[in-house]
Scaffold this motif. Structure first.
Motif, PDB file in Angstrom:
ATOM      1  N   GLY A  36      -8.192  10.067   3.600  1.00  0.00           N
ATOM      2  CA  GLY A  36      -7.506  10.356   2.348  1.00  0.00           C
ATOM      3  C   GLY A  36      -7.384   9.211   1.364  1.00  0.00           C
ATOM      4  O   GLY A  36      -6.663   9.318   0.362  1.00  0.00           O
ATOM      5  N   TYR A  37      -8.086   8.109   1.599  1.00  0.00           N
ATOM      6  CA  TYR A  37      -8.001   6.951   0.708  1.00  0.00           C
ATOM      7  C   TYR A  37      -8.992   7.067  -0.449  1.00  0.00           C
ATOM      8  O   TYR A  37     -10.066   7.666  -0.318  1.00  0.00           O
ATOM      9  N   ASN A  38      -8.631   6.464  -1.570  1.00  0.00           N
ATOM     10  CA  ASN A  38      -9.544   6.215  -2.682  1.00  0.00           C
ATOM     11  C   ASN A  38     -10.259   4.916  -2.326  1.00  0.00           C
ATOM     12  O   ASN A  38      -9.673   3.839  -2.422  1.00  0.00           O
TER      13      ASN A  38
ATOM     14  N   ARG B 275     -12.225   7.219   3.791  1.00  0.00           N
ATOM     15  CA  ARG B 275     -12.303   8.362   2.881  1.00  0.00           C
ATOM     16  C   ARG B 275     -11.830   9.625   3.588  1.00  0.00           C
ATOM     17  O   ARG B 275     -11.113  10.440   3.000  1.00  0.00           O
TER      18      ARG B 275
ATOM     19  N   ASP C 140      -7.610   7.943 -10.255  1.00  0.00           N
ATOM     20  CA  ASP C 140      -6.777   8.485  -9.173  1.00  0.00           C
ATOM     21  C   ASP C 140      -5.905   7.392  -8.560  1.00  0.00           C
ATOM     22  O   ASP C 140      -5.891   7.198  -7.344  1.00  0.00           O
TER      23      ASP C 140
ATOM     24  N   HIS D 100      -2.875   7.255  -8.113  1.00  0.00           N
ATOM     25  CA  HIS D 100      -1.735   7.732  -7.326  1.00  0.00           C
ATOM     26  C   HIS D 100      -2.083   7.790  -5.845  1.00  0.00           C
ATOM     27  O   HIS D 100      -1.199   7.812  -4.992  1.00  0.00           O
ATOM     28  N   LYS D 101      -3.378   7.772  -5.554  1.00  0.00           N
ATOM     29  CA  LYS D 101      -3.821   7.819  -4.158  1.00  0.00           C
ATOM     30  C   LYS D 101      -3.773   6.421  -3.539  1.00  0.00           C
ATOM     31  O   LYS D 101      -3.935   5.416  -4.241  1.00  0.00           O
ATOM     32  N   PRO D 102      -3.589   6.337  -2.219  1.00  0.00           N
ATOM     33  CA  PRO D 102      -3.678   5.014  -1.585  1.00  0.00           C
ATOM     34  C   PRO D 102      -5.099   4.484  -1.708  1.00  0.00           C
ATOM     35  O   PRO D 102      -6.060   5.231  -1.540  1.00  0.00           O
ATOM     36  N   LYS D 103      -5.227   3.196  -2.020  1.00  0.00           N
ATOM     37  CA  LYS D 103      -6.560   2.612  -2.212  1.00  0.00           C
ATOM     38  C   LYS D 103      -7.001   1.859  -0.969  1.00  0.00           C
ATOM     39  O   LYS D 103      -6.186   1.394  -0.168  1.00  0.00           O
TER      40      LYS D 103
ATOM     41  N   GLU E 218     -11.352  15.902   6.547  1.00  0.00           N
ATOM     42  CA  GLU E 218     -10.217  15.109   7.018  1.00  0.00           C
ATOM     43  C   GLU E 218     -10.502  14.588   8.415  1.00  0.00           C
ATOM     44  O   GLU E 218     -10.991  15.320   9.284  1.00  0.00           O
TER      45      GLU E 218
END
Length: 804
Positions: free
Chosen positions: A71-73, A68, A29, A31-34, A729
């Protein structure tokens, strides 16, 4: 509603989280912000965890859980720093193989950590003693060797008399072994060294690239110890030169003697000319018994021996000056020789007084018979020939130009940092992948033959001659040279414990890769570590070493960033209830298993974060932990007062938005104690209403979840809010709703509180005083009195000074 029983609930959710893999970071994943959160991986000792250890893990767990929900990886990994002396010493004492000891200790630590509900990604667990891991530790060493940054050198080293192995300077604390507390002496041995000094300037400069506490940066700068000055050649009556480094070349005219280290190689060269060699030998023997710390301690009495038969010549005035050996000069620092300027240095002044040596004032400032001139950095030069009348700064420039013109010196930047002593004469460490061939010298093992596995041995006892136990394994030691095919011998020293911990954060990014330490894609995505928390005691050890290794890997295009950690924080210790550091010898260790068993993991997590300022030490208090348990139970009981109302009720709207804002910000600023206090205050507001809506309970549960994950998951499940809390969320707040419409102010008359009034938060100052004076109690207090002064602290208090 049942009473809260933490035991089945906590085990239930720990199992569910791991089964679902909700805390497993994804390398697909991208594409997600880490977000990469990291804690220093533990050394798995036989004693297991005490309640001080989880403080750091819980703090970063709160950050990871919040990220998390945002919305972060998130990568929040864990592993084991498992090579090293404590395990080997235990194995020797108890006749158990270190591998078995390590396996047992890891199992114990893992069970304890999992019982705390820390959201580690266990799918990425690493172990520095695993050959699949140390293959890459060895690979990095080979790259250092091939680039000239790993070399072997005979030198005076720190020798622990108990561990019977060499220690790096950083591992000697106040003259004793950092590990066991035993005496450290000096021995001359051939050692593998890493040229960390090559990176000294960059290790200083690049501190500007990172978000570290200033105290951490200061410790690193001080340890590296950059200084500017000059190297100067002093000729001698033997025809040889002694080169010194000084930060004060302007004081050369005040140099009345020289001092060299007892280990200085010139002593052997001059042995036939030194007339008191027996006295010199005796002094050398005594100096060898002292640690660097003891030798350089400022307050200690100065000792030394004059070298009869050899003199030095001051290069600026051609005067002959005596040469001494003294243990306060170290062969490992600078050139192992100094010029002594007793007029302007306390240590040199003490030495000169003891041995009746001349003291010359060269910076004008007063009576040289006193210590007032020590480190005199300002003033006008006197008794200094070509420098007379100049300021110190002017004199520095002129004397360096003079030295360079005469070819007897030059400007020089120097560092206190020494190269890293990398050898250990022990068994339980990574084998060094080098062989020695009489024809080819030191030859690296081909990378295709990695890992070079640690062979099994029957005895782990260090040898009397200081060699590693591996030296006895002739079948393993005797091999062939990879270069010429002739006979060769393997290196029998092993790497220090710091080797595996100098790059472990990279392996977490791609722990199962068998083709590289991590793939370029994983390294590019996850680098750098976003937030790293660890102990202040590792500032000049692990933190410095790992920055060095990372910079080297950056230079050879393995990693994409010049620094490994974007942000570093440190935590304060949890002390025993008596205010002392927890230790078995003091009998004040608190076992986290007992706390989790009696009060639950959530209670322990809350208490460790609520105990005080995260960055400061705090004493454990068994009585105080009960308050956190009551908070958990009060939250649990909210299920019983859920009402039919919807949304957030008007009266609680501001308290909720204020709390969301405060908890959100406080987690980022390590203010976990005030975040929990805000949640407790909000719970009081809810309780005062006598009921709670589903939406209010949902938001409160989300805010509490990073701190108390088990009970919040259970409440979420019971209320059928859907899925798991950890998959939701993070709540947002409206800044406009974070301000109260009204505030309560205290009203003082002559400094004493006489009333409390609730007024509009935005009320003008004149209107505030009008409202205050209209209050019956206030009006009665000031009736017939002369008002001398009126003070208003917005939103807090009014003070009226009245007389008569």
């Amino acid at each position: 509603m049942n009473k809260y029983d933490h035991k089945p609930i906590e085990k239930k959710w720990q199992d569910k989280w791991e089964e679902a893999g909700v805390f497993h970071a994804s390398n697909t994943d991208m594409h997600k912000p880490k977000y990469y959160a990291l804690v220093e991986f533990p050394y798995p000792s036989g004693q297991g965890l005490h309640v001080g250890h989880p403080r750091s893990y819980t703090a970063l767990d709160i950050v990871a859980r919040k990220r998390r929900l945002q919305g972060y990886n998130v990568l929040y990994p864990i592993g084991w720093d498992a090579f090293g002396l404590p395990t080997e010493n235990y194995a020797i004492k108890n006749h158990v193989h270190p591998a078995i000891v390590t396996e047992k200790n890891i199992a114990r630590f893992k069970q304890q950590l999992q019982s705390l509900g820390i959201s580690f990604d266990w799918s990425r667990e690493i172990n520095t003693t695993d050959p699949d891991y140390y293959k890459w530790t060895q690979w990095i060493f080979l790259q250092l060797f091939k680039h000239g940054l790993a070399y072997k050198k005979e030198m005076s080293v720190n020798w622990c008399t108990s561990c019977k192995c060499v220690l790096a300077n950083e591992e000697v604390v106040e003259g004793v072994c950092e590990r066991c507390g035993s005496e450290v002496v000096h021995k001359v041995k051939s050692q593998w060294m890493l040229k960390i000094t090559e990176y000294a300037q960059r290790l200083i400069d690049d501190l500007e690239l990172v978000d570290y506490p200033e105290r951490v940066k200061a410790q690193q700068r001080n340890w590296i110890g950059r200084s500017t000055g000059a190297e100067v050649d002093f000729s001698t009556t033997t025809g040889d030169k002694l080169t010194i480094y000084t930060t004060r070349p302007d004081t050369l005219y005040g140099a009345t003697y020289m001092v060299i280290s007892p280990e200085h190689p010139m002593i052997e060269k001059w042995a036939d000319r030194i007339q008191n060699m027996d006295e010199v030998r005796d002094y050398q023997a005594e100096a060898a018994k002292k640690s660097d710390f003891e030798r350089t301690e400022v307050a200690k009495e100065k000792t030394g021996v004059r070298l009869d038969g050899v003199m030095a010549i001051n290069p600026v005035n051609e005067k002959e000056i005596p040469i001494f050996i003294s243990d306060y000069v170290l062969v490992s620092y600078g050139t192992g020789a100094i010029m002594a300027v007793p007029g302007h240095d306390t240590r040199d002044w003490d030495f000169a007084k003891k041995f009746g040596l001349p003291i010359i004032e060269v910076v004008k400032g007063g009576d040289v018979e006193k210590e007032a001139f020590t480190d005199c950095a300002t003033g006008i030069m006197v008794n200094s020939g070509i420098l007379d009348g100049l300021t110190v700064e002017e004199a520095k420039k002129k004397i360096i130009a003079f030295l360079e013109e005469k070819g007897i010196g030059h400007a020089k930047v120097n560092f206190k940092l020494r190269d890293w002593v990398f050898s250990r004469q022990r068994y339980w460490g990574e084998p060094i992948p080098i062989v020695y061939c009489e024809k080819c010298g030191y030859v690296p093992l081909p990378e295709s033959e990695l890992p070079l596995r640690l062979p099994d041995v029957k005895s782990y006892e260090p040898t009397d001659n200081g060699e590693s136990p591996l030296a006895h394994m002739t079948d393993w030691v005797n091999t062939t040279c990879p270069h010429c095919g002739g006979p060769a011998k393997r290196e029998t020293d092993t790497m220090p414990q710091w080797a595996g911990s100098s790059w472990y954060f990279l392996r977490y990014m791609d722990p199962h890769n068998d083709q590289a330490l991590a793939s370029p894609e994983a390294l590019k995505y996850w680098s750098p570590v976003d937030w790293y928390n660890g102990g202040m005691e590792h500032t000049t050890l692990h933190l410095l070493y790992s920055r060095f290794w990372h910079k080297f890997l950056y230079d050879i295009h393995v990693v994409p960033t010049p620094e490994p950690y974007a942000k570093r924080t440190s935590h304060g210790m949890i002390l025993g209830e008596n205010g002392e550091k927890m230790s078995k010898s003091r009998g004040n260790v608190v076992n986290p298993d007992d706390i989790v068993n009696e009060y639950g993991a959530d209670t322990m997590r809350l208490y460790e974060m609520f105990i005080g300022d995260f960055e400061k030490a705090a004493p454990w208090s068994t009585s105080s932990i009960k308050g956190c348990r009551r908070f958990v139970e009060r939250y649990w009981n909210l299920q019983g007062i859920v009402c039919e109302d919807e949304g957030i009720r008007a009266k609680l709207e501001t308290p909720f938005h204020k709390t969301i804002k405060k908890v959100t910000e406080d987690i980022e600023n390590l203010k976990f104690n005030t975040a929990i206090a805000a949640l407790m205050t909000l719970l009081n507001d809810i309780t005062a209403e006598g009921s709670i809506t589903r939406e209010e309970l949902r938001i409160f549960t989300l805010l509490l979840n990073p701190f108390a994950p088990h009970v919040t998951e259970e409440v979420w499940n019971v209320m059928n809010f859907g899925s798991m809390v950890c998959e939701q969320e993070w709540p947002s707040y409206d800044e406009a709703k974070c301000t109260e419409d009204t505030v309560e102010i205290a009203v003082q008359i002559n400094g004493k509180v006489r009333a409390r009034l609730r007024i509009a938060a935005n009320l003008a100052k004149d209107d505030v005083f009008a409202a205050v004076k209209a209050d019956e109690k206030v009006a009665a207090e000031i009736a017939g009195k002369n008002i001398v002064k009126e003070i208003y602290v917005p939103g807090k208090l009014v003070n009226i000074v009245a007389k008569g």
